[in-house]
Write a protein that holds these residues in place. Structure first.
Motif, PDB file in Angstrom:
ATOM      1  N   UNK A  54       0.841  -1.203   0.000  1.00 33.00           N
ATOM      2  CA  UNK A  54       0.000   0.000   0.000  1.00 33.00           C
ATOM      3  C   UNK A  54       0.872   1.248   0.000  1.00 33.00           C
ATOM      4  N   UNK A  55       1.937   1.235   0.789  1.00 22.90           N
ATOM      5  CA  UNK A  55       2.844   2.385   0.851  1.00 22.90           C
ATOM      6  C   UNK A  55       3.520   2.609  -0.503  1.00 22.90           C
ATOM      7  N   UNK A  56       3.931   1.528  -1.170  1.00 21.52           N
ATOM      8  CA  UNK A  56       4.567   1.650  -2.487  1.00 21.52           C
ATOM      9  C   UNK A  56       3.584   2.188  -3.517  1.00 21.52           C
ATOM     10  N   UNK A  57       2.318   1.799  -3.411  1.00 19.44           N
ATOM     11  CA  UNK A  57       1.310   2.323  -4.321  1.00 19.44           C
ATOM     12  C   UNK A  57       1.086   3.813  -4.074  1.00 19.44           C
ATOM     13  N   UNK A  58       1.036   4.220  -2.818  1.00 17.17           N
ATOM     14  CA  UNK A  58       0.848   5.641  -2.484  1.00 17.17           C
ATOM     15  C   UNK A  58       2.025   6.487  -2.949  1.00 17.17           C
ATOM     16  N   UNK A  59       3.242   5.946  -2.790  1.00 22.97           N
ATOM     17  CA  UNK A  59       4.451   6.686  -3.163  1.00 22.97           C
ATOM     18  C   UNK A  59       4.637   6.785  -4.674  1.00 22.97           C
ATOM     19  N   UNK A  60       3.905   5.960  -5.428  1.00 20.21           N
ATOM     20  CA  UNK A  60       4.056   5.960  -6.880  1.00 20.21           C
ATOM     21  C   UNK A  60       5.113   5.002  -7.381  1.00 20.21           C
ATOM     22  N   UNK A  61       5.659   4.176  -6.499  1.00 22.17           N
ATOM     23  CA  UNK A  61       6.695   3.238  -6.915  1.00 22.17           C
ATOM     24  C   UNK A  61       6.139   2.180  -7.861  1.00 22.17           C
ATOM     25  N   UNK A  62       4.926   1.719  -7.626  1.00 23.77           N
ATOM     26  CA  UNK A  62       4.322   0.693  -8.470  1.00 23.77           C
ATOM     27  C   UNK A  62       4.074   1.256  -9.870  1.00 23.77           C
ATOM     28  N   UNK A  63       3.547   2.476  -9.957  1.00 22.35           N
ATOM     29  CA  UNK A  63       3.298   3.108 -11.252  1.00 22.35           C
ATOM     30  C   UNK A  63       4.606   3.323 -12.014  1.00 22.35           C
ATOM     31  N   UNK A  64       5.656   3.699 -11.295  1.00 18.09           N
ATOM     32  CA  UNK A  64       6.949   3.909 -11.938  1.00 18.09           C
ATOM     33  C   UNK A  64       7.491   2.605 -12.498  1.00 18.09           C
TER      34      UNK A  64
END
Length: 72
Positions: A54-64
């Motif tokens: 969830x934190x990675x999704x919020x930070x935009x890491x998954x989108x990147x």
């Protein structure tokens, strides 16, 4: 014919010498690195993993990562 064989043998030995010279003098201890990596990942609960996702999704890491590995 013999000169071709001799030339091939010389080239093969030169390539082997270069390949041997490319090996680092202080080899990396792969086993200890794997042990450290497995110990750092050991013991996570499902809740911790979900929280990190969830934190990675919020930070935009998954989108990147998706944009980086979307292919061509």
């Amino acid at each position: 014919m013999k000169s071709t064989i001799v030339a091939f043998a010389l080239v093969a030995s030169a390539v082997a010498g270069v390949a041997h010279a490319a090996v680092p003098a202080n080899p990396v201890n792969v086993q200890s690195q794997q042990t450290v990596a497995s110990q750092s990942n050991a013991g996570k609960t499902r809740a911790e993993v979900k929280r990190e996702l969830v934190q990675a999704q919020r930070d935009g890491q998954i989108a990147a990562l998706r944009s980086l590995y979307q292919g061509s």
